[in-house]
Design a protein around this motif. Structure first.
Motif, PDB file in Angstrom:
ATOM      1  N   SER A 135      34.534  83.258 -62.236  1.00  0.00           N
ATOM      2  CA  SER A 135      33.446  82.325 -62.512  1.00  0.00           C
ATOM      3  C   SER A 135      33.721  80.892 -62.098  1.00  0.00           C
ATOM      4  O   SER A 135      34.607  80.239 -62.637  1.00  0.00           O
ATOM      5  CB  SER A 135      33.093  82.343 -64.001  1.00  0.00           C
ATOM      6  N   ARG A 136      32.918  80.437 -61.157  1.00  0.00           N
ATOM      7  CA  ARG A 136      33.010  79.044 -60.720  1.00  0.00           C
ATOM      8  C   ARG A 136      32.434  78.129 -61.794  1.00  0.00           C
ATOM      9  O   ARG A 136      32.936  77.060 -62.058  1.00  0.00           O
ATOM     10  CB  ARG A 136      32.176  78.877 -59.442  1.00  0.00           C
ATOM     11  N   THR A 137      31.334  78.589 -62.392  1.00  0.00           N
ATOM     12  CA  THR A 137      30.598  77.722 -63.313  1.00  0.00           C
ATOM     13  C   THR A 137      31.152  77.715 -64.736  1.00  0.00           C
ATOM     14  O   THR A 137      31.155  76.685 -65.396  1.00  0.00           O
ATOM     15  CB  THR A 137      29.120  78.166 -63.357  1.00  0.00           C
TER      16      THR A 137
ATOM     17  N   ARG B 183      29.637  90.210 -66.939  1.00  0.00           N
ATOM     18  CA  ARG B 183      29.973  90.148 -65.521  1.00  0.00           C
ATOM     19  C   ARG B 183      30.383  91.532 -65.001  1.00  0.00           C
ATOM     20  O   ARG B 183      30.136  91.890 -63.853  1.00  0.00           O
ATOM     21  CB  ARG B 183      31.100  89.134 -65.320  1.00  0.00           C
TER      22      ARG B 183
ATOM     23  N   TYR C  61      31.345  86.795 -71.564  1.00  0.00           N
ATOM     24  CA  TYR C  61      31.118  86.566 -70.131  1.00  0.00           C
ATOM     25  C   TYR C  61      31.645  87.755 -69.324  1.00  0.00           C
ATOM     26  O   TYR C  61      30.975  88.278 -68.435  1.00  0.00           O
ATOM     27  CB  TYR C  61      31.821  85.271 -69.663  1.00  0.00           C
TER      28      TYR C  61
HETATM   29  C1  LIG Z   1      21.963  78.828 -74.536  1.00  0.00           C
HETATM   30  C2  LIG Z   1      22.567  78.850 -73.209  1.00  0.00           C
HETATM   31  C3  LIG Z   1      23.801  78.049 -72.958  1.00  0.00           C
HETATM   32  C4  LIG Z   1      21.967  79.587 -72.266  1.00  0.00           C
HETATM   33  C5  LIG Z   1      22.488  79.813 -70.937  1.00  0.00           C
HETATM   34  C6  LIG Z   1      22.656  81.260 -70.726  1.00  0.00           C
HETATM   35  C7  LIG Z   1      23.505  81.535 -69.533  1.00  0.00           C
HETATM   36  C8  LIG Z   1      24.893  81.026 -69.551  1.00  0.00           C
HETATM   37  C9  LIG Z   1      22.984  82.278 -68.539  1.00  0.00           C
HETATM   38  C10 LIG Z   1      23.731  82.670 -67.356  1.00  0.00           C
HETATM   39  C11 LIG Z   1      22.887  82.595 -66.152  1.00  0.00           C
HETATM   40  C12 LIG Z   1      23.562  82.572 -64.852  1.00  0.00           C
HETATM   41  C13 LIG Z   1      22.696  82.186 -63.735  1.00  0.00           C
HETATM   42  C14 LIG Z   1      24.859  82.907 -64.653  1.00  0.00           C
HETATM   43  C15 LIG Z   1      25.589  82.895 -63.354  1.00  0.00           C
HETATM   44  O1  LIG Z   1      25.695  81.618 -62.902  1.00  0.00           O
HETATM   45  P1  LIG Z   1      26.694  81.150 -61.736  1.00  0.00           P
HETATM   46  O2  LIG Z   1      26.474  81.960 -60.524  1.00  0.00           O
HETATM   47  O3  LIG Z   1      26.548  79.693 -61.627  1.00  0.00           O
HETATM   48  O4  LIG Z   1      28.052  81.486 -62.432  1.00  0.00           O
HETATM   49  P2  LIG Z   1      29.392  82.070 -61.925  1.00  0.00           P
HETATM   50  O5  LIG Z   1      30.110  80.943 -61.274  1.00  0.00           O
HETATM   51  O6  LIG Z   1      30.022  82.482 -63.211  1.00  0.00           O
HETATM   52  O7  LIG Z   1      29.095  83.213 -61.002  1.00  0.00           O
END
Ligand SMILES: CC(C)=CCC/C(C)=C/CC/C(C)=C/COP(=O)(O)OP(=O)(O)O
Length: 271
Positions: free
Chosen positions: A19-21, A45, A41
């Motif tokens: 996970s980047r984010t 995932r 997560y």
């Molecule tokens: C209440 C609250 C905080 C709600 C948010 C819910 C939430 C975290 C949803 C995930 C949605 C999402 C687009 C994940 C992947 O993002 P990405 O592709 O940016 O992530 P990655 O780097 O993990 O693949």
């Protein structure tokens, strides 16, 4: 090092690789929340990697996702799970192969919730694989974004409530997820188009999707107002700030934000 500690360390390592984010915001959580959100997560995932896999046929994906969904409804039967994924062992990533480990990282008081949310998500993903992600209406877009992101918001709200009785609004949690997901849809539009997938409802253009993302991210700001715990607030602020910045960059015709910008945002939010 104890087995439990070792597993937790491995979970954070796999999280960093996948996970980047979310690696940074999860790392900033205090220990109990960190274990819980990392586990959640990784569980989600794990199934997302099945939904997205380029080498697995749709019927097989449906079988894998629906069977995993059923396994998550009971005490997790790791022998059954291994049997299920065994034919794909060489092509599935570690995060999927080790679903049982991620369940084991989760604290006892909340693990059933994490399993239940992941189970609902897996069944929803299986349905969308069956429909070949053919989104025609805004209701269908809402349904898709609910399963793949809104549910994450709902689950996180359940985690906050369990942790310290933090009460947040469920609809706003869903909107938060939808906001993040729609920014990803906009960011990946070309790449998705090239693999034959489009999440745009019929008659929608890119501007409509920008509006959808903007509206949902505004609701995410509302969601934040209910959170008093600074640690939880910080966790939520990072993906939200990244999504807002990405949306702005995309509007200006850029492909995504740079690594430097990501670092700047994180530094700003955490200062
Ligand atoms: C209440 C609250 C905080 C709600 C948010 C819910 C939430 C975290 C949803 C995930 C949605 C999402 C687009 C994940 C992947 O993002 P990405 O592709 O940016 O992530 P990655 O780097 O993990 O693949």
């Amino acid at each position: 090092m104890s087995e439990v500690k070792k597993l937790h360390k491995e979970a954070m390592h796999v999280l960093k690789l996948t996970s980047r984010t979310f690696y940074i915001p999860i790392s900033l959580l205090e220990p109990t929340l960190k274990k819980t959100v990392a586990s959640a997560y990784l569980c989600m995932r794990a199934i997302d990697e099945i939904e997205d896999h380029e080498m697995i046929e749709p019927e097989e994906k449906q079988h894998l996702l629906n069977s995993t969904s059923l396994l998550l409804k009971k005490e997790f039967d790791v022998v059954e799970y291994r049997k299920l994924i065994q034919p794909y062992e060489s092509i599935l990533p570690e995060v999927t192969l080790r679903l049982d480990d991620w369940i084991n990282v989760c604290p006892e008081g909340i693990v059933d919730k994490v399993k239940e949310s992941t189970s609902i998500m897996a069944a929803g993903m299986a349905d969308w694989v069956e429909k070949d992600w053919l989104i025609k209406t805004v209701e269908e877009l809402d349904d898709y974004t609910y399963y793949v992101a809104g549910l994450v918001g709902v689950m996180l709200s359940d985690i906050w409530k369990w942790y310290d009785n933090t009460e947040t609004d469920q609809d706003l949690a869903i909107a938060f997820g939808r906001g993040l997901q729609s920014v990803n849809i906009l960011r990946n539009q070309q790449e998705d188009y090239e693999r034959g997938v489009s999440f745009m409802p019929e008659n929608w253009n890119r501007d409509d999707m920008f509006q959808y993302a903007t509206n949902n991210l505004k609701l995410a700001d509302e969601y934040m107002k209910d959170i008093k715990n600074r640690n939880i607030k910080l966790f939520c602020k990072i993906p939200l700030a990244l999504a807002n910045k990405t949306l702005k960059a995309l509007k200006n015709g850029r492909e995504k934000i740079s690594r430097n910008e990501v670092e700047e945002i994180v530094a700003q939010v955490t200062k």
